[in-house]
Write an enzyme that holds these catalytic residues in place. Structure first.
Site, mmCIF file in Angstrom:
data_model
loop_
_atom_site.group_PDB
_atom_site.id
_atom_site.type_symbol
_atom_site.label_atom_id
_atom_site.label_comp_id
_atom_site.label_asym_id
_atom_site.label_seq_id
_atom_site.Cartn_x
_atom_site.Cartn_y
_atom_site.Cartn_z
ATOM 1 N N LYS A 48 0.875 -1.225 -0.193
ATOM 2 C CA LYS A 48 0.082 -0.051 0.208
ATOM 3 C C LYS A 48 1.005 1.260 0.015
ATOM 4 O O LYS A 48 0.543 2.332 -0.540
ATOM 5 C CB LYS A 48 -0.949 0.092 1.122
ATOM 6 C CG LYS A 48 -2.010 -1.087 1.260
ATOM 7 C CD LYS A 48 -3.099 -0.749 0.460
ATOM 8 C CE LYS A 48 -3.942 -2.123 0.200
ATOM 9 N NZ LYS A 48 -5.227 -2.041 -0.684
ATOM 10 N N GLU A 51 -10.070 6.050 2.429
ATOM 11 C CA GLU A 51 -11.025 5.055 3.178
ATOM 12 C C GLU A 51 -9.902 3.990 3.488
ATOM 13 O O GLU A 51 -8.970 3.707 2.817
ATOM 14 C CB GLU A 51 -11.797 4.901 1.916
ATOM 15 C CG GLU A 51 -11.319 3.548 0.956
ATOM 16 C CD GLU A 51 -10.216 3.997 0.040
ATOM 17 O OE1 GLU A 51 -10.095 5.326 0.030
ATOM 18 O OE2 GLU A 51 -9.377 3.087 -0.361
ATOM 19 N N SER A 73 1.754 -9.294 -0.989
ATOM 20 C CA SER A 73 1.655 -8.093 -1.117
ATOM 21 C C SER A 73 1.653 -7.539 0.430
ATOM 22 O O SER A 73 1.953 -6.448 0.632
ATOM 23 C CB SER A 73 0.033 -8.043 -1.265
ATOM 24 O OG SER A 73 -0.858 -8.810 -1.014
HETATM 25 C C1 LIG Z 1 -1.913 -7.133 2.172
HETATM 26 C C2 LIG Z 1 -2.707 -6.833 1.117
HETATM 27 N N1 LIG Z 1 -2.721 -7.280 0.174
HETATM 28 C C3 LIG Z 1 -3.792 -7.035 -0.653
HETATM 29 C C4 LIG Z 1 -4.985 -6.259 -0.240
HETATM 30 C C5 LIG Z 1 -5.815 -5.936 -1.597
HETATM 31 O O1 LIG Z 1 -5.875 -4.710 -2.093
HETATM 32 P P1 LIG Z 1 -5.443 -4.691 -3.755
HETATM 33 O O2 LIG Z 1 -6.240 -5.406 -4.348
HETATM 34 O O3 LIG Z 1 -5.794 -3.158 -4.006
HETATM 35 O O4 LIG Z 1 -3.881 -5.056 -3.803
HETATM 36 C C6 LIG Z 1 -4.594 -5.613 0.654
HETATM 37 C C7 LIG Z 1 -6.010 -4.509 1.175
HETATM 38 O O5 LIG Z 1 -6.180 -4.196 2.240
HETATM 39 C C8 LIG Z 1 -3.856 -5.891 1.774
HETATM 40 O O6 LIG Z 1 -3.708 -5.048 2.985
#
Ligand SMILES: Cc1ncc(COP(=O)(O)O)c(C=O)c1O
Lengths: 266, 396
Positions: free
Chosen positions: B88, B110, B376
């Site tokens: 993020k 948000e 992620s």
């Molecule tokens: C660690 C992590 N991965 C993935 C996501 C999903 O978001 P996005 O699909 O925008 O990557 C989030 C959302 O809060 C997250 O915290």
């Protein structure tokens, strides 16, 4: 000529401006909506906007959000709504405008939704999240069937006002304030300026209605004297519906409507 | 699809917004276009990404996991090692810096799980700004540690009690705030969703993930990966991973949250089970009923609990360039524990969806092939949730 257009010329001849009222269909139930409509008609509302609830009403403040949630919980559905419109059509010839969000039309298909709505007795649409850039299919679907009422805001550029006014039929909806729908106090100078600027741009080709935050006879009077062709009151009606027992709705809504309507005559 | 001027990816995307927001969105687009190629801006962002957030992140060969499965080699793109613990921050630093250049004094955002809210609060603190963050009331309870974090970082959290009291309602409320305070407020949106230009801008800020994967794979193996996998909520880590690789031969797979199963009605698998519609300013696949009412979603990971998806993913799905699969809560817990035990890496539950898919794909592929999985985020935030799940399922 559309019912809305006819209404405006009829008012013009009488030297009156339009009072447009908004209520949420099915809030808190269909019976109340019918009583409220009777009150609106008796009190002299010139055009009635019926809200159809959407799960995510992002242009609405707490009052209409709450009404949407309750209406949905009570089982408001498209087919049921059209039935209600047919019932209302038996009661009155007042122009009816459907206010909802783009997705409700998109999901069924603009053409199909608009045709069905028209058959039931709807005369126009207000979609607060439909921007002019995305409106091609919607406009094509509505052409020759219903009016398309677009919104502008005090921060809309002159160039856009012209473009949006061109795509608007019935009336052009000027959002009075920066904000969502709801009862607000006080009238801003920028709104008065926006009314004047908008009228200058539309040159009488399409009436200008002012709404969002309008809730008292005094507000109505001020906007009318600033040049609005129509004034739109919504959340204030929903508040009355919230706080009034079912058997008093018609009368209460009627007398409040009358007090607002009085200020549109000059 | 470099920069879609029309704001559309094929038929998807667009700007379905209240008129009040049009000037703000135009101003944003003008400034984004101006700064995205501005040398000074790029240098400054690069500085923060390296020195503050910890880029580049490693591409780690998960040897134990790969050997245990006995198929293709699995590499992990370690976004979990970034400051704040998730991808993020790539986006929040970019947008916060842009907001600063635009002289916006007020930042709103948000958040679902709180990860984007925390990353916003961090970026704002680092750049000398303050944020106000909308968070569904349910999520403020599920993820209260993140509420404390945001507060400590100097941001204000507004619990949202409307609708389903989760992420989609937090977005509604942030948009309402933006409409009300449009003249001085910057809306720092947390995923590749919303009206144009957000989906493109967020993709561009997150594309650093895919760019690094490309050059790291080249160094390691002198080729591009055979498969690339990322989880999809709104789709920002996934599009950041995929976009720089769509022109290669890589098999690309996005993984959605199947919750209790795609047929159960309790899931967030928008692309796998959704239909086209309009929400939050964009035309995209949505989870909705026959009448266009948005339906409630479920996922064990709060970060994937969203009924929409970025419009570019809808486009890539319809183009058949990217496959969108899903993983159930149970598969995700298994993947979470598997990675934790084999590699000593605790993944975020969101990222564990991608791991679950990687295990399936690796089994089908040869040892000479390589799979890159974007990890992620880290899973510290989720250990309580996982423990509760395990306790409950032992009892059952
Ligand atoms: C660690 C992590 N991965 C993935 C996501 C999903 O978001 P996005 O699909 O925008 O990557 C989030 C959302 O809060 C997250 O915290």
């Amino acid at each position: 000529m559309s019912r809305i257009k006819e209404k405006f010329s009829e008012l013009d001849a009488k030297n009156e401006k339009a009072l447009i009222s908004y209520i949420m269909a099915g809030f808190p139930n269909e019976k109340t909506t019918l009583s409220a409509v009777k009150g609106l008609v008796k009190g002299g509302a010139d055009i009635i906007e019926l809200g159809f609830p959407f799960s995510d009403p992002l242009a609405d403040g707490p009052v209409i959000q709450n009404a949407s949630t309750i209406s949905l919980e009570k089982g408001t559905k498209i087919e049921k709504f059209f039935k209600l419109v047919r019932k209302i059509r038996k009661l009155t010839d007042t122009p009816l405008v459907l206010m909802t969000y783009t997705n409700i039309l998109y999901k069924m298909g603009y053409s199909k939704f608009i045709s069905e709505a028209k058959k039931a007795g709807i005369d126009g649409f207000i979609l607060p999240d439909m921007s002019i850039e995305e409106s091609k299919d919607y406009l094509n679907a509505a052409k020759g069937k219903t009016d398309t009422i677009f919104l502008i805001s005090p921060n809309t550029s002159i160039e856009r006002i012209k473009k949006i006014a061109n795509a608007s039929s019935g009336f052009l909806y000027l959002v009075a304030v920066y904000g969502t729908t709801g009862v607000k106090s006080g009238i801003k100078n920028y709104t008065i300026k926006a009314i004047k600027e908008t009228r200058k741009q539309t040159k009488g080709k399409v009436p200008v209605g002012v709404g969002f935050g309008v809730s008292t006879p005094k507000d109505v009077k001020r906007y009318v004297s600033a040049g609005a062709d129509a004034v739109i009151v919504g959340s204030a009606f929903l508040k009355i519906i919230e706080n009034t027992p079912q058997n008093k709705i018609e009368q209460k809504i009627g007398s409040f409507t009358k007090s607002l309507k009085k200020e549109t005559k000059y | 699809m470099k920069y879609p001027k029309s704001g559309r990816f094929g038929e998807f995307g667009g700007k379905y917004i209240p008129e009040t927001l049009v000037p703000a969105v135009q101003e944003l687009e003008e400034n984004y276009l101006k700064f995205k190629n501005d040398k000074k801006f790029k240098k400054e962002l690069d500085y923060y990404l390296k020195q503050y957030a910890g880029r580049p992140t490693p591409l780690y060969y998960a040897k134990n996991l790969s050997e245990k499965i006995g198929g293709a080699k699995i590499y992990l793109k370690r976004e979990d090692l970034l400051h704040g613990g998730a991808h993020k921050i790539n986006n929040t630093l970019g947008q916060a810096l842009l907001a600063k250049k635009m002289n916006k004094k007020r930042i709103i955002a948000e958040t679902g799980a709180g990860q984007h809210g925390v990353a916003t609060a961090m970026a704002c603190a680092a750049l000398g700004m303050k944020a106000e963050v909308y968070m569904g009331y349910k999520d403020t309870i599920r993820q209260k540690l993140n509420v404390f974090r945001m507060n400590m970082l100097g941001s204000k959290v507004h619990p949202v009690k409307s609708g389903s009291k989760t992420l989609k309602d937090a977005i509604n409320e942030a948009i309402r705030d933006w409409i009300t305070n449009v003249e001085n407020t910057y809306y720092l949106l947390g995923s590749a969703v919303g009206p144009h230009p957000y989906p493109v801008m967020v993709r561009d800020f997150q594309s650093v993930i895919g760019e690094e994967i490309k050059s790291q794979m080249k160094k390691l193996n002198n080729k591009t990966p055979d498969s690339v996998i990322a989880c999809v909520g709104g789709g920002s880590n996934a599009i950041g991973t995929f976009y720089p690789l769509v022109d290669t031969n890589a098999e690309i797979i996005g993984v959605e949250a199947a919750g209790k199963g795609l047929k159960s009605g309790f899931h967030s698998a928008t692309l796998s089970a959704g239909t086209k519609g309009v929400l939050h300013g964009m035309m995209t696949y949505l989870l909705q009923d026959k009448e266009g009412q948005i339906t409630e979603t479920h996922s064990i990971s709060a970060g994937l609990d969203y009924p929409g998806v970025g419009p570019e993913h809808s486009y890539l799905k319809d183009q058949k360039r990217v496959k969108y699969h899903s993983a159930t809560d149970t598969e995700v817990i298994d993947a979470f524990l598997l990675l934790t035990r084999t590699e000593g890496i605790i993944p975020a539950l969101e990222s564990a969806h991608a791991i679950a898919e990687a295990v399936k794909v690796a089994r089908k592929h040869k040892k000479s092939e390589s799979i890159v999985v974007t990890l992620s985020g880290r899973g510290d935030k989720d250990v309580e949730e996982v423990q509760n799940y395990l306790n409950k399922n032992v009892k059952d």
